[in-house]
Design a protein around this motif. Structure first.
Motif, PDB file in Angstrom:
ATOM      1  N   THR A   1       0.826  -1.206   0.000  1.00 42.75           N
ATOM      2  CA  THR A   1       0.000   0.000   0.000  1.00 42.75           C
ATOM      3  C   THR A   1       0.859   1.255   0.000  1.00 42.75           C
ATOM      4  N   ILE A   2       1.905   1.267   0.811  1.00 48.49           N
ATOM      5  CA  ILE A   2       2.792   2.427   0.865  1.00 48.49           C
ATOM      6  C   ILE A   2       3.504   2.623  -0.468  1.00 48.49           C
ATOM      7  N   VAL A   3       4.009   1.550  -1.054  1.00 45.34           N
ATOM      8  CA  VAL A   3       4.694   1.646  -2.351  1.00 45.34           C
ATOM      9  C   VAL A   3       3.732   2.131  -3.426  1.00 45.34           C
ATOM     10  N   ALA A   4       2.497   1.633  -3.422  1.00 42.41           N
ATOM     11  CA  ALA A   4       1.509   2.063  -4.406  1.00 42.41           C
ATOM     12  C   ALA A   4       1.186   3.547  -4.257  1.00 42.41           C
ATOM     13  N   MET A   5       1.080   4.026  -3.017  1.00 42.92           N
ATOM     14  CA  MET A   5       0.797   5.449  -2.807  1.00 42.92           C
ATOM     15  C   MET A   5       1.964   6.321  -3.267  1.00 42.92           C
ATOM     16  N   VAL A   6       3.187   5.879  -3.021  1.00 39.21           N
ATOM     17  CA  VAL A   6       4.358   6.646  -3.459  1.00 39.21           C
ATOM     18  C   VAL A   6       4.428   6.706  -4.984  1.00 39.21           C
ATOM     19  N   VAL A   7       4.180   5.592  -5.646  1.00 40.91           N
ATOM     20  CA  VAL A   7       4.207   5.563  -7.110  1.00 40.91           C
ATOM     21  C   VAL A   7       3.109   6.443  -7.685  1.00 40.91           C
TER      22      VAL A   7
ATOM     23  N   VAL B   1       1.463  11.543 -10.335  1.00 40.42           N
ATOM     24  CA  VAL B   1       0.565  12.691 -10.417  1.00 40.42           C
ATOM     25  C   VAL B   1       1.309  14.008 -10.254  1.00 40.42           C
ATOM     26  N   PHE B   2       2.203  14.106  -9.284  1.00 44.94           N
ATOM     27  CA  PHE B   2       2.753  15.405  -8.918  1.00 44.94           C
ATOM     28  C   PHE B   2       4.094  15.755  -9.543  1.00 44.94           C
ATOM     29  N   ILE B   3       4.919  14.784  -9.910  1.00 48.77           N
ATOM     30  CA  ILE B   3       6.224  15.121 -10.495  1.00 48.77           C
ATOM     31  C   ILE B   3       6.080  15.868 -11.816  1.00 48.77           C
TER      32      ILE B   3
END
Length: 76
Positions: A40-46, A51-53
């Protein structure tokens, strides 16, 4: 590479993952909870990076193009 070597390589990678994260000493339900939280954490970071980069790159491009005097033809 043949299939057997690829399978052995992935088994070695999974073993290294278990040793590094100490999953080898956890019970099965603890492993599944840990893996779920980690995934879940890896999916949120990706997703956040996806979206933001690009937005930050565009804003940086506009900022530095104004400083350098380069007028972009990119429409907003």
């Amino acid at each position: 590479m043949d299939f057997k070597r690829v399978k052995e390589y992935f088994a070695w990678i999974y073993y290294q993952y278990q040793i590094i994260t100490c999953c080898a000493v956890m019970e099965p339900w603890e492993q599944s909870m840990f893996n779920t939280v980690l995934l879940t954490i890896v999916a949120m970071v990706v997703y956040t990076a996806y979206v933001f980069i690009p937005i930050h790159i565009r804003l940086a491009w506009e900022f530095f193009s104004k400083i350098c005097g380069y007028h972009s033809t990119i429409s907003n």
